[in-house]
Each structure stands twice: as structure tokens, then as C-alpha cells.
Design an enzyme around this catalytic site. Structure first.
Site, mmCIF file in Angstrom:
data_model
loop_
_atom_site.group_PDB
_atom_site.id
_atom_site.type_symbol
_atom_site.label_atom_id
_atom_site.label_comp_id
_atom_site.label_asym_id
_atom_site.label_seq_id
_atom_site.Cartn_x
_atom_site.Cartn_y
_atom_site.Cartn_z
ATOM 1 C CE1 TYR A 267 -2.414 -11.145 2.077
ATOM 2 C CE2 TYR A 267 -4.434 -12.281 2.700
ATOM 3 C CZ TYR A 267 -3.297 -12.206 1.918
ATOM 4 O OH TYR A 267 -3.035 -13.172 0.992
ATOM 5 C CB THR A 268 -5.997 -7.288 9.293
ATOM 6 O OG1 THR A 268 -5.883 -8.455 10.111
ATOM 7 C CG2 THR A 268 -7.021 -7.545 8.198
#
Length: 769
Positions: free
Chosen positions: A126-127
Site C-alpha cells: 500500500y505504501t
């Protein structure tokens, strides 16, 4: 016939098991130390951090590039350089992106990279991440011949041994780690201060740590806070490379209407979060009984009462604009703000110690604990080597380019002859070399040159570039040949980096007293009562009538002492340990009191022998059933921890006897007698001057005991007579007055047999010492 089993010789084919184990363990230990736990003094990075930075630069993820998924970066790191789990690489990435962890983050993280309250980062899918501008301090010179490269774990790629750090990153961001027998705790420091100190040391190598601390007064933490440690203690830490710094939160007192006020905390010490502070306050104001206990301990009750009497409300108002904002509201506006804040500091993590252990890998590739000067000096040595390699690398590039341009200039000036040789020759390269005196490199360049580069305008450009390169060559040779000029260049570059990346100090350095609880206790007389089963209670005043005092069934009176509420109460157990109680906190009233074991932590099933109280100068004669003893000051028996401390050393099967209170030894007549009685019974008396005053230990032999015989009674008297109390076979009580001169002897003897028909119950003098 004797048979001997021959042992193989230790050589290339054989190795003793002990030697093999030692070698294997040392190799493992050094692998952990160098490969995981300790940073390098050169670039301040651990291997995983160095690999992350190099891999991201290799991927083009500089600060101006578009960020990519962290999972892609982790895959690159694992596939090329770091043969470990993805969690280790991603966790290191997350830490390098947290502005509340690192003073100068090296990774620009987009997405959830955790919080100062202990929340974990989002999954790497996600990052996103890229490098920060300050990462250039580590990577900008990587391809300038400044550092060595080694093959990666499978030999398919190469990775740098160090990064060419332009500033001492080991101090700027610090490090934390633990290895086999080694640990490191390096706090962060301010970039401007560290750079100024390094420049000063480069200009004047004779500077000592104390001189460098004019530039670096203390660490500078990412979250700010206030360092209250004294300058002398800070200097001791930086000179030895080990110690702890006391840090407290920063706050402001906000005035409200109608005389009300509240405390706003805006900065916290390292390793402390708002949630942790709230949890500590909740635990103190709403405590739970400890494991194995049904009720709250006296300490818990006191702490609860104290906190509830001062604190009305506490809430966390932290948000995006205010990373830390804790609001504390007092119970009453009449409470002194200083007392309110001091209590909060003493009872919570708003003030605490930050360890410093400056252990790192040195330039000699060995782990060591270093002081401030050594760290800066080793980094400067590394920087000088790095700049020297960079200058040599550039000089070689310049000389190579000049060599090629010289050949092109020859071709430009003799263009017609060059073309003629090339057109008429079957092997133009050797012919060009022979006709014009060119080298093979120059001839190869001329043959590969484009015709447009032979235009008149290109000739002017060629001449201009050649002149510029010759000037640069001259400057490089001066720098390489003159150490002073090289140092000036290093200083100039450091000053430029300081101007670009430097910032103001975040952590205030201001000495202050450590927060402590100072509860005022009225100096009043008190009587303490101890039962046979170890229950303790207090009564106000002295000369208390104990006729109405009751005990639990099967229990009875063991000891009564009179003291003051401001005096410590020292409890002696059967194993020779002492514990300290606060007289003012011992329950009073008409109840049965509380078990002593609920106020202290009795060790290994010991039993309470007696209580002692008085001024620190009060002396007591301590003895044990093994016949040994010494005189101890009450002040030396006071313990600050619940588990107490060992005062008298015992052997197996021995136990301590009730102590005998005496005045200060300097006020006692040295002719006072120590009376001893064994269970035989035997009596012995000797002068008190034969004993020693000790803080702890086994003491001197008081009486010689036969096997199976124990010392049971001890008394001190200054009168010529003493009283022996005994119990007959039918329970009848007997008292007998004896003269000391009849049993007088020297310390360490067996004494005189006492002829009584029953059991010796008590031994006492006819006076009170």
C-alpha cells in the site's frame, strides 16, 4: 598389555572440537555485529540501510522522481543485495521514513508509515517511497571512485562497502541495536552543530572532547524535549562514550478564565508517546491488584490517592497540526502548578532517562566504544580518504579526456593529411599512429569521429574544452599535492552542505533538578506494633496502653517500638536482609494492621525477625545463630527497593537473631559488656570494644560453638550484673541475678556452662544501653 588410543594430530585435516566451536561462535558473533547490529563510523549505516539506499538510487528513486510501491523496492533489495526476509528490509525502510524516529529521514514515505503512538505501518503493497533530498549526502559521490565495491551474496551484482557520506551521519541520525555481547544506543544530533564541530577539529586536531562540546552541547532528538542533565555529566558521557541523559517533556501553562489554568504538553522525550502517558495515568488512577494479590498494595493506594487529589482530567488533542498535544487539568486552581507538574513528571514517562552507548564499527573494521572526539576524528579521516579518491578519480578522467582531445586537435590542424592517410591506407590506425605520433586510443577516437565534428566551429569548442580541462587538471594536482588545500576544499563543501540542510536545534538543553515526589510528613511520635505472625500496625504517640490491643486468633505480640513519623522503619528478616518502610504509611486505627509481606517483598520464604527505627546514626548489634556478629548503623541498613538488601551474610541453616539497639558507638563506654547465651546453655561476656562497625558482612566470631549448638540470646549492658530468665520443667518462671565477672571472658571463647533446670528464655542487663 596396555593399549593406547592414538589421538590424531591437529592440523589441516583435523581440528579439536573446542577449537572448532570457539572459531564458529566468533565467526557467528562477528557476522551479527558487522552484518546486522552496529553502524559504521564512516556512513552511519547498518548493512540493510546501506543496501536500501543504494538500491533505491539504482532504481532512480531520487527525491525528484515519482515514488513507487514499497513492495517493488523491497523486492529489488532482496533480489540483489539482502538475502533475508522481506520484513527485515521493510521494517528498516519504515524506520528510515519516520520523522519522529530519525532526526533527518532518508526516505520520503507516502502512505501510512506508522505513528509515534506505536501504530504499525501499512503493508508494503500500500505504501510508496522515494529518497529525501538529504539522502544525497550519502549517495551523490557513489560513482566517483570514492568507495570500494564487493560482489553481492550470489556474485551477480556489486554493492558498496561504505557510502561516501559528506557529513557524519552516525551522529546525525544515531542508531540502536544489539548483537552478541555488544549493544549500541547512539542518539541523534543537530546537523549544524555536528558540522561546525567537525570543521573545528579538522582545522585544529588538538581539540579535545570538552572543546568540541562548545559546538555539540548535547543530543538533539527528533521529537524535541528538554535535556536536564548537567553539563559536567554530559561531558563525562561524551568522553567515555557511555551514560544516560535525563530528558523531560516540554510544556506550557495555559491561563483560563476565573483564575483557572491547565498544562499543555507539546513535546515528549524519545521512546515515549501520548498513548503511553495516558496508559500510565490510567494504571495509577484505576489500579488492579498485582498478580497473586487480592487487594491493592499500600503503594498502589498511596499513588492512586495522590494522583486523584491532583488531576481532574487528561486528554489527547494531538492532530495533524499538533503532533503532540496533551492537556492536563488540575483538580483545583489552588494547586501549585510547579507541584502539579513535578508530580506528573515523577509518576509518568514525561521525564525519563535516554541511554547513550556510542558503540560502532571503526575504520579498522573492529567494534568499539568511542568518545565524541574519536568519532569525529575517524569520520574526518574517512572523509579525507574519500575526497582524495574522488580527486584522483576525476584527475584520471580529466587526463584521459585531455589525451583524446590532444589527438583530435592534431587531426583538426592536419585534417587534409589525416583524410588522405585514411583514404589511401588499408590499415589506417597504425598509419595514423606512425605519421602523426598518435597513441592507439587517439587513433581509434579519430577513426570513430563524425565529420561534422571537424567543422571550424567545432574547432573553437574543442580548443575551449581543452583549455578548461587543463585548468581543472592543474587545480586537481594542487589539491592532491597540498594537504592544506585539500582540507580547505573539505571545509568549503561541508559549509555548503550545512547551509543547504542545516536547521535549528529542537531539543532544549537546560539543566534542572530531577522530578521527585516530596510529600511532607509531620514529625509526630508513633508507636509501632509487630505480631508474631508478621502483622504490623501503628498507634499515635508514645507510652501507648496496649492492654486493649487484640490480635488474630493464634497470633500475639512480638515487638513494640517507639519512633517518629519521619524516621525510617527497617525490618530485619531471618535471612539477613533488611527492608525499609515509611512510618507514616503504616496503617493505624484499631484494626489488626496489615501483613509486613504486603508492604515489602520478603525473599525466599524468610520470616520477619524484628523492627528497628531511629536516626541514621543509631547503632545496632547484629548477630546470627552461627555465633557471628557486628555493629551496624541504621543508615547503612536502609534499602530503597522493596526486595531489600543483604546486610548480614549467613551460612546454610543459620538465622539472624533480634538486633540489640545501642547508642552511637562513640558515646558508649568501651567497657560495656556484650552478653551471649547458647542453647546448651553456655554464657559468655566480653567488652563491646572488641567488635567492629561494618556496613554489611558476616562479622566477627562472637562465641565458639560446638557442632549442633546455636547462639540464641544476645544482650548489652553497662552494669556489673545481669538477669537470666528461664522456664522450669513444669512451666514455672525463674529469675536469677548473676555477676558478669563470674563469666567474663574474651570474644570467640566457648563461655561458661549455666546450670539451670529449665530452658533459658531471656537474657538482659539490669540497665538500658
Amino acid at each position: 598389555m596396555n593399549e593406547h588410543i592414538s589421538q590424531p594430530a591437529v592440523g589441516d585435516d583435523y581440528l579439536l572440537l573446542g577449537q572448532y566451536a570457539e572459531r564458529a561462535y566468533l565467526e557467528y558473533a562477528m557476522s551479527v555485529v558487522k552484518g546486522r547490529a552496529l553502524p559504521e563510523v564512516s556512513d552511519g549505516q547498518k548493512p540493510v540501510q546501506r543496501r536500501i539506499l543504494y538500491a533505491m538510487r539504482d532504481m532512480g528513486l531520487t527525491h525528484g522522481a515519482k515514488p513507487v510501491k514499497s513492495a517493488r523496492v523491497v523486492g529489488e533489495i532482496l533480489g540483489k543485495y539482502h538475502p533475508h526476509g522481506d520484513a527485515s528490509a521493510y521494517d528498516a525502510m519504515v524506520r528510515m521514513a519516520q520523522d519522529f524516529t530519525l532526526r533527518y529521514p532518508l526516505i520520503d514515505g507516502i502512505g501510512n508509515f506508522g505513528s509515534r503512538d506505536g501504530d504499525g505501518a501499512a503493508a508494503m503493497r500500500y505504501t510508496e517511497a522515494r529518497l529525501t533530498p538529504i539522502a544525497e549526502l550519502l549517495l551523490s559521490e557513489i560513482n566517483m571512485g570514492t568507495v570500494d565495491f564487493v560482489p553481492n551474496y550470489d556474485g551477480a551484482f556489486e554493492e558498496p562497502v561504505h557510502l561516501p557520506a559528506r557529513l557524519p551521519m552516525v551522529l546525525l541520525n544515531g542508531a540502536s541495536g544489539i548483537a552478541v555481547g555488544l549493544a549500541t544506543e547512539i542518539p541523534s544530533h543537530n546537523l549544524t552543530e555536528v558540522t561546525q564541530a567537525a570543521i573545528a577539529l579538522l582545522k585544529k586536531p588538538s581539540l579535545e572532547t570538552a572543546d568540541l562540546m562548545q559546538y555539540i552541547p548535547a543530543p538533539d532528538f527528533a521529537g524535541g524535549g528538554q535535556i536536564i542533565t548537567s553539563a559536567a555529566d554530559l561531558q563525562q558521557i561524551y568522553e567515555t562514550g557511555k551514560g544516560s541523559v535525563r530528558v523531560r517533556a516540554r510544556y506550557e501553562i495555559e491561563k483560563l478564565a476565573r483564575g483557572q489554568w491547565r498544562v499543555i504538553v507539546t513535546e515528549l522525550p524519545p521512546n515515549t508517546s501520548a498513548q503511553k502517558i495516558l496508559a500510565e495515568i490510567e494504571e495509577q488512577t484505576n489500579p488492579k491488584p498485582k498478580s497473586g494479590k487480592k487487594n491493592l498494595t499500600q503503594d498502589q493506594q498511596n499513588t492512586k490517592a495522590l494522583m486523584l487529589s491532583l488531576l481532574e482530567k487528561v486528554r489527547d488533542e494531538s492532530d495533524g497540526e499538533s503532533p503532540v498535544r496533551l492537556v492536563f487539568e488540575p483538580k483545583s486552581s489552588r494547586i501549585e502548578p510547579e507541584n502539579f507538574i513535578n508530580t506528573l513528571m515523577a509518576q509518568t514517562g514525561l521525564e525519563g532517562n535516554v541511554p547513550m552507548n556510542l558503540v560502532m564499527m571503526g575504520l579498522d573494521n573492529r567494534p568499539a566504544q568511542k568518545n565524541l572526539k574519536t568519532i569525529l576524528q575517524e569520520w574526518l579521516d574517512f572523509r579525507v580518504i574519500t575526497v582524495t579518491r574522488r580527486l584522483k578519480f576525476r584527475l584520471a578522467q580529466v587526463e584521459k579526456r585531455i589525451h583524446i582531445l590532444d589527438g583530435r586537435m592534431i587531426a583538426f590542424l592536419h585534417i587534409d593529411e589525416v583524410i588522405k592517410v585514411i583514404r589511401e591506407s588499408d590499415e589506417p590506425k597504425p598509419d595514423l599512429m606512425a605519421v602523426f605520433g598518435l597513441t592507439e586510443i587517439q587513433a581509434e577516437d579519430i577513426l570513430e569521429i563524425r565529420l561534422r565534428q571537424l567543422a571550424r566551429l567545432e574547432g573553437f569548442k574543442l580548443e575551449k574544452e581543452l583549455n578548461e580541462l587543463r585548468e581543472e587538471e592543474g587545480r586537481l594536482k594542487i589539491l592532491l599535492g597540498d594537504e592544506n588545500e585539500k582540507r580547505k576544499l573539505i571545509v568549503k563543501e561541508m559549509q555548503a552542505d550545512m547551509k543547504q540542510y542545516g536547521d535549528e536545534r529542537r531539543t532544549l538543553v537546560e539543566e534542572a533538578s530531577r522530578a521527585t515526589l516530596t510529600q511532607t510528613t509531620a514529625d509526630e511520635p508513633v508507636t509501632l506494633i509487630l505480631s508474631n505472625k508478621g502483622w504490623i500496625r501503628s498507634r499515635a504517640g508514645h507510652n501507648v496502653d496496649l492492654s486493649q490491643t487484640t490480635f488474630k486468633e493464634g497470633d500475639g505480640l512480638k515487638q513494640v517500638i517507639e519512633g517518629r513519623t519521619v524516621w525510617p522503619v527497617v525490618v530485619l528478616d531471618s535471612h539477613g536482609r533488611t527492608y525499609t518502610l515509611d512510618a507514616a504509611e503504616i496503617p493505624g486505627g484499631r484494626g489488626d494492621g496489615v501483613p509486613v509481606a504486603s508492604l515489602i517483598e520478603l525473599q525466599n520464604g524468610a520470616e520477619v525477625v524484628a523492627m528497628m527505627t531511629g536516626l541514621p546514626e543509631q547503632h545496632y548489634l547484629l548477630s546470627n545463630s552461627g555465633g557471628y556478629g557486628f555493629i551496624a548503623k541504621l543508615g547503612d541498613m536502609v534499602s530503597r527497593i522493596k526486595a531489600g538488601k543483604v546486610v548480614m551474610t549467613l551460612k546454610a541453616g543459620e538465622r539472624t537473631l533480634p538486633p540489640v539497639g545501642i547508642y552511637a558507638v562513640s558515646l558508649i563506654n568501651p567497657e560495656c559488656k556484650v552478653l551471649l547465651a547458647t542453647d546448651e546453655p553456655r554464657l559468655l561476656a566480653f567488652t563491646i570494644g572488641e567488635l567492629e562497625v561494618m556496613a554489611k558482612g558476616r562479622g566477627l566470631q562472637l562465641i565458639s560453638l560446638s557442632d549442633g549448638i546455636r547462639l540464641e540470646h544476645v544482650a548489652v549492658t553497662s552494669s556489673p550484673e545481669f538477669i537470666v530468665e528461664s522456664t522450669g520443667k513444669r512451666g514455672a518462671a525463674h529469675k536469677e541475678r548473676l555477676r558478669i565477672q563470674d563469666i567474663n571472658n574474651k570474644r570467640g571463647r566457648k563461655g561458661k556452662v549455666l546450670e539451670i533446670s529449665g530452658r533459658l528464655k531471656r537474657l538482659s542487663g539490669t540497665d538500658s544501653v
